[in-house]
Motif scaffolding. Structure first.
Motif, short mmCIF file in Angstrom:
data_model
loop_
_atom_site.label_atom_id
_atom_site.label_comp_id
_atom_site.label_asym_id
_atom_site.label_seq_id
_atom_site.Cartn_x
_atom_site.Cartn_y
_atom_site.Cartn_z
N GLY A 13 13.97 -7.52 -9.43
CA GLY A 13 13.96 -7.23 -7.99
C GLY A 13 12.58 -7.34 -7.40
N ALA A 14 11.89 -8.44 -7.72
CA ALA A 14 10.46 -8.57 -7.37
C ALA A 14 10.23 -9.14 -5.98
CB ALA A 14 9.75 -9.43 -8.41
N ARG A 15 11.31 -9.51 -5.28
CA ARG A 15 11.12 -10.17 -3.97
C ARG A 15 10.67 -9.20 -2.88
NH1 ARG A 15 14.01 -11.27 0.60
NH2 ARG A 15 15.72 -9.93 -0.07
N THR A 16 11.09 -7.94 -2.99
CA THR A 16 10.87 -7.00 -1.88
C THR A 16 10.34 -5.67 -2.38
OG1 THR A 16 13.12 -6.17 -2.12
CG2 THR A 16 12.81 -7.95 -0.53
N GLY A 17 9.94 -4.83 -1.44
CA GLY A 17 9.72 -3.40 -1.66
C GLY A 17 8.86 -3.04 -2.86
N ALA A 86 15.08 -3.49 -10.05
CA ALA A 86 16.17 -3.88 -9.13
C ALA A 86 17.17 -2.75 -9.00
CB ALA A 86 16.85 -5.15 -9.63
N GLY A 87 17.62 -2.51 -7.80
CA GLY A 87 18.59 -1.44 -7.61
C GLY A 87 19.19 -1.48 -6.22
N ILE A 88 20.36 -0.86 -6.09
CA ILE A 88 21.04 -0.81 -4.79
C ILE A 88 21.47 0.63 -4.53
CG2 ILE A 88 21.87 -3.18 -4.80
CD1 ILE A 88 24.59 -2.12 -5.85
N ILE A 89 21.80 0.91 -3.29
CA ILE A 89 22.31 2.23 -2.92
C ILE A 89 23.51 2.03 -2.00
CG2 ILE A 89 20.77 2.53 -0.92
CD1 ILE A 89 20.42 5.50 -1.99
N ARG A 184 9.12 3.86 1.99
CA ARG A 184 9.65 3.05 3.11
C ARG A 184 9.97 1.63 2.65
NH1 ARG A 184 8.44 4.98 8.79
NH2 ARG A 184 9.12 3.12 9.86
N THR A 185 11.22 1.38 2.33
CA THR A 185 11.67 0.04 1.91
C THR A 185 13.08 -0.18 2.46
OG1 THR A 185 12.81 0.77 -0.08
CG2 THR A 185 10.46 0.31 -0.32
N GLY A 186 13.68 -1.32 2.11
CA GLY A 186 15.05 -1.59 2.51
C GLY A 186 16.03 -0.55 1.99
N ASN A 187 15.73 0.00 0.83
CA ASN A 187 16.60 1.00 0.18
C ASN A 187 16.77 2.24 1.05
OD1 ASN A 187 16.59 3.63 -1.54
ND2 ASN A 187 17.41 2.12 -2.97
N THR A 188 15.73 2.61 1.78
CA THR A 188 15.74 3.85 2.57
C THR A 188 15.80 3.59 4.07
OG1 THR A 188 13.34 3.81 2.30
CG2 THR A 188 14.55 5.32 0.89
N ARG A 190 18.14 3.19 6.23
CA ARG A 190 19.07 4.02 7.00
C ARG A 190 18.47 5.40 7.29
NH1 ARG A 190 24.82 3.11 5.35
NH2 ARG A 190 25.23 5.27 5.86
N LEU A 191 17.53 5.85 6.44
CA LEU A 191 16.91 7.17 6.62
C LEU A 191 15.73 7.09 7.59
CD1 LEU A 191 16.92 8.38 2.88
CD2 LEU A 191 18.70 8.69 4.62
N TRP A 192 14.79 6.14 7.36
CA TRP A 192 13.61 6.11 8.24
C TRP A 192 13.89 5.48 9.58
CZ3 TRP A 192 12.30 1.02 9.04
CH2 TRP A 192 12.40 0.10 7.98
N ASP A 193 15.03 4.80 9.69
CA ASP A 193 15.44 4.21 10.96
C ASP A 193 16.08 5.24 11.90
OD1 ASP A 193 15.21 1.82 12.27
OD2 ASP A 193 17.31 1.29 11.96
N ASP A 194 16.38 6.42 11.35
CA ASP A 194 17.03 7.49 12.14
C ASP A 194 15.93 8.54 12.42
OD1 ASP A 194 18.19 9.90 12.82
OD2 ASP A 194 19.87 9.70 11.44
#
Ligand code: NAP
Length: 245
Positions: A13-17, A86-89, A184-188, A190-194
Motif C-alpha cells: 500500500g505504498a501509493r498513499t498515506g 495496506a489496509g481498508i476500513i 490524516r489520510t484517506g483511511n480517516t 470520514r472523521l476529519w472531514d466532519d
C-alpha cells in the motif's frame, strides 16, 4: 545503527498515506524499495524514491484475494524488511454491519498480512535475518464504534505480531508493529472531514493535533534497522499520547 544501506524493503500500500511516507522514509535511511500497489499506478511515489538515489521496483497485487498472495510472493527477490501497511476500513453499526464488509476487511487487513508474512518470513528464517513491521491501530487495543470488522482485524494483527515474534525471534527475524493514532489520510477522511467529529477527536489527543504520515517514519526506521535487533513482538504506539490519556 539506524542505517538501512544494503537492505531491500517491501512496503504494501505504498501509493498513499502512511505507506508512501514510510517507503520514502526507509529510502532516505538507505533502503532499496519494492513498492506494492493494488494497481500499477505507483509512478509518483516511485519517482520520489528514485530521487533519493535508491533502487526501486514495483509489485502489483490486489490483496482482497489473499489466496493469491503465496504464488505472487514467490516472484519477489530477497526482501530484508517487510512493512505490512495496506489496509481498508468499512464503517457501519455492528447490528447492520454487512458480513461481506466484515470479510473484506479481514481478508485485506489480516489474512493477506498472515500469508505475506508467512511467505517472506520463511525466506528470512532460511537466511537467519529479517524484519517484519505490521501496521496495527488504536483499535488493536480499543473497540471503536461502527468498525467491528476493522477492530477484529487489528486485534488479530496484534496477536499475529506476538505469535510470529515468539516463533521467529530465536532465528534472527524480528516481528513488531507500529500502532498509529489518528493520522490524516484517506483511511480517516470520514472523521476529519466532519468538523464536529474532527474537533472531538483532536480534543482527546494530548499532543493537540492529528498525526501526519511522516510522524510514523522514525518508528519504522527503528523497527527496520539493527537498532531494534532485541525488540520482539512489540506494539509501538505513535499516537500523540492517545493511549496514555
Ligand atoms: P490509505 O491512504 O487509504 O492507504 C491504504 C493503502 O492500502 C492504499 O495504498 C491502498 O491502495 C492499499 N490497499 C487497500 N486495499 C488494497 C487491496 N485490496 N490490495 C492492495 N492494496 C490495497 O490509508 P492509511 O491511513 O495510509 O492506511 C495505511 C495503514 O494504516 C492501514 O493498515 C490502516 O489500517 C492503518 N492505520 C491508519 C490509521 C490512520 O489514522 N490513518 C490509524 C491506524 C492504522 P489503493 O489506494 O490503490 O487502493
Amino acid at each position: 545503527m539506524f542505517s538501512l544501506e544494503g537492505r531491500t524493503a517491501l512496503v504494501t500500500g505504498a501509493r498513499t498515506g502512511i505507506g508512501r511516507a514510510v517507503a520514502l522514509g526507509l529510502a532516505a535511511a538507505g533502503a532499496d524499495l519494492v513498492l506494492h500497489g493494488r494497481d500499477d499506478d505507483l509512478g509518483e511515489v516511485e519517482s520520489e524514491v528514485r530521487r533519493t538515489g535508491r533502487r526501486v521496483s514495483r509489485w502489483v497485487l490486489d490483496l482482497s484475494d489473499p489466496a493469491a498472495v503465496p504464488e505472487a510472493a514467490a516472484r519477489l527477490g530477497p526482501i530484508d524488511v517487510l512493512v505490512n501497511n495496506a489496509g481498508i476500513i468499512r464503517r457501519a453499526p455492528a447490528a447492520e454491519h454487512p458480513y461481506a464488509s466484515f470479510r473484506e476487511v479481514l481478508d485485506v487487513n489480516l489474512d493477506a498480512v498472515f500469508l505475506l508474512s508467512q511467505a517472506l518470513g520463511a525466506r528470512m528464517l532460511a537466511r537467519g535475518s529479517g524484519k517484519i513491521i505490521m501496521i496495527a491501530s488504536m483499535l488493536s487495543y480499543q473497540g471503536g464504534v461502527n468498525v467491528a470488522g476493522y477492530t477484529s482485524a487489528k486485534h488479530g494483527v496484534a496477536g499475529l505480531t506476538k505469535a510470529l515474534a515468539c516463533e521467529w525471534a530465536g532465528s534472527g527475524v524480528q516481528v513488531n508493529a507500529i500502532a498509529p493514532g489518528y493520522i490524516r489520510t484517506g483511511n480517516t477522511e470520514r472523521l476529519w472531514d466532519d468538523p464536529a467529529r474532527e474537533a472531538e477527536i483532536r480534543s482527546r489527543i494530548p499532543a493537540g493535533r492529528w498525526g501526519r504520515p511522516e510522524d510514523l517514519v522514525g518508528a519504522a526506521v527503528f523497527l527496520a534497522s539493527a537498532a531494534s535487533d532485541y525488540v520482539n513482538g512489540h506494539l509501538l504506539a505513535v499516537d500523540g499520547g492517545w493511549l496514555a490519556r
